[in-house]
Design a protein around this motif. Structure first.
Motif, PDB file in Angstrom:
ATOM      1  N   GLY A  34      57.885 -20.191 101.804  1.00 46.38           N
ATOM      2  CA  GLY A  34      57.454 -21.402 101.077  1.00 46.38           C
ATOM      3  C   GLY A  34      55.707 -21.321 100.696  1.00 46.38           C
ATOM      4  O   GLY A  34      55.315 -20.181 101.216  1.00 46.38           O
ATOM      5  N   GLN A  36      52.527 -23.474  99.139  1.00 52.36           N
ATOM      6  CA  GLN A  36      51.774 -24.687  98.842  1.00 52.36           C
ATOM      7  C   GLN A  36      50.583 -24.493  97.992  1.00 52.36           C
ATOM      8  O   GLN A  36      49.719 -23.705  98.562  1.00 52.36           O
ATOM      9  CB  GLN A  36      51.656 -25.172 100.467  1.00 52.36           C
ATOM     10  N   GLU A  41      54.175 -28.693  97.212  1.00 51.93           N
ATOM     11  CA  GLU A  41      54.980 -27.558  98.087  1.00 51.93           C
ATOM     12  C   GLU A  41      56.213 -27.044  97.580  1.00 51.93           C
ATOM     13  O   GLU A  41      57.193 -27.930  97.226  1.00 51.93           O
ATOM     14  CB  GLU A  41      54.977 -28.100  99.742  1.00 51.93           C
ATOM     15  N   ASP A  43      59.604 -24.759  98.572  1.00 51.03           N
ATOM     16  CA  ASP A  43      60.288 -23.972  99.736  1.00 51.03           C
ATOM     17  C   ASP A  43      61.855 -23.570  99.283  1.00 51.03           C
ATOM     18  O   ASP A  43      62.397 -24.246  98.405  1.00 51.03           O
ATOM     19  CB  ASP A  43      60.416 -25.103 100.967  1.00 51.03           C
ATOM     20  N   TYR A  44      61.848 -22.224  99.865  1.00 48.11           N
ATOM     21  CA  TYR A  44      63.129 -21.658  99.387  1.00 48.11           C
ATOM     22  C   TYR A  44      63.801 -20.974 100.794  1.00 48.11           C
ATOM     23  O   TYR A  44      63.090 -20.516 101.944  1.00 48.11           O
ATOM     24  CB  TYR A  44      62.903 -20.531  98.478  1.00 48.11           C
TER      25      TYR A  44
END
Length: 336
Positions: A34, A36, A41, A43-44
């Motif tokens: 992730g 930020q 943000e 996320d994977y």
């Protein structure tokens, strides 16, 4: 890890879920990362599901900034208590109070468990305490006396501390001087000491309270005269305060009961310019009362006499408060 407002996170894991064993191949393991960059943000996550193939999960989040004017839940619990005070002096020379009325306005009345009002002198010594459980009364009146029933000299210099405790144990406190005097600088007040200058300011700062004619008022003396309460004016002014309207209406009705009465309206002043200026001001004050009686009170002007006396120090033995008593108009009604 983070670098100048950028945060990066990596994660990995394994799930021992027997329900996935029939899928064969790589199941249970997962990895992700992730990033930020406020306020975004990203996320994977990679989650293998055996013969079903791999699952790739992506998410993009935007976090809105909190409204600066919006209180958080913690801040909203910190309620305050508003206390308004109306004070009446009984002695300008000593600063003793006739009464001080506290108007209590807590924001959350139903949550209050107990309350306490303390009145202390400038040195912090306790003079009087009021307390109770539950919601405090809307008004608490202090009679200017200590807990032993003695009048407190210099009561205007006292301080109060009002404290409440709610059902969660939180305390709210309001502490201030008991008597606030507008337009007075710090060098004019010595705590606990009444000076001539301060006494004069206090006399002027007191709210206007109109007199009331007694219901069974009767004429006295050879001339069968009515001597009724005076009408006070502010410095260098001939304007009649509106609080006197009802009183002057009552005076008008009294005069109308005696059509042949002679009514003398005597204007006075005190230290307001030169002698000629003060004389004119006192005449203006008398004329203002005469106009009210005629125009609003519907009194015939035939037997009304208005006269200004200028700067005559007639009332009040204390020089510092004489001005508040001598800037006035007297009305004398002779019925015979």
């Amino acid at each position: 890890m983070g670098l100048q407002g950028i945060s990066v996170a990596f994660r990995g894991g394994y799930s021992f879920n027997p329900l996935n064993s029939d899928l064969g191949g790589n199941t249970g393991a997962s990895v992700g990362a992730g990033v930020q960059i406020a306020p975004f943000e990203f996320d994977y996550a990679l989650v293998p599901f055996g013969i079903l193939g791999d699952t790739n999960r992506f998410s993009l989040t935007y976090r809105f900034e909190e409204n600066p004017g919006q209180k958080t839940s913690t801040e909203s619990e910190n309620k305050t208590v508003a206390v308004d005070i109306k004070s009446q002096l009984s002695d300008y020379k000593t600063g003793a109070l006739k009464q001080a009325t506290f108007e209590i306005k807590p924001q959350a009345r139903t949550e209050i468990k107990n309350w306490t009002l303390e009145i202390r002198d400038p040195s912090g010594n306790l003079l009087r305490t009021y307390s109770g459980k539950g919601v405090p009364p809307k008004q608490i009146a202090w009679d200017g006396k200590d807990s032993y029933g003695n009048i407190v000299p210099g009561g205007i210099f006292a301080n109060y501390n009002f404290r409440t405790e709610d059902v969660r144990g939180q305390q709210m406190v309001s502490s201030n001087p008991l008597f606030k005097i507008s337009g007075v600088s710090g060098n004019q007040i010595t705590p606990g000491v009444m000076t001539p200058a301060l006494a004069a300011i206090l006399a002027q700062s007191q709210p206007v309270t109109a007199p009331v004619l007694p219901q069974n008022l009767e004429p006295v003396g050879v001339s069968r005269a009515f001597k009724i309460p005076s009408i006070n004016f502010t410095e260098n002014s001939s304007h009649i305060d509106s609080t006197y309207n009802d009183y002057l209406d009552s005076v008008s009705k009294l005069i109308q009961k005696y059509p042949n009465a002679r009514v003398y309206i005597e204007g006075r002043s005190f230290r307001e310019g030169t002698d000629s200026e003060a004389l004119q001001l006192s005449q203006d004050r008398a004329d203002a009362v005469l106009r009210y009686l005629v125009e609003k009170g519907k009194v015939s002007p035939e037997n009304l006499y208005a006269r200004g006396h200028g700067q005559e120090e007639i009332q009040a033995s204390d020089e510092e408060i004489a001005e508040s008593k001598n800037r006035r108009v007297d009305i004398v009604i002779l019925t015979k």
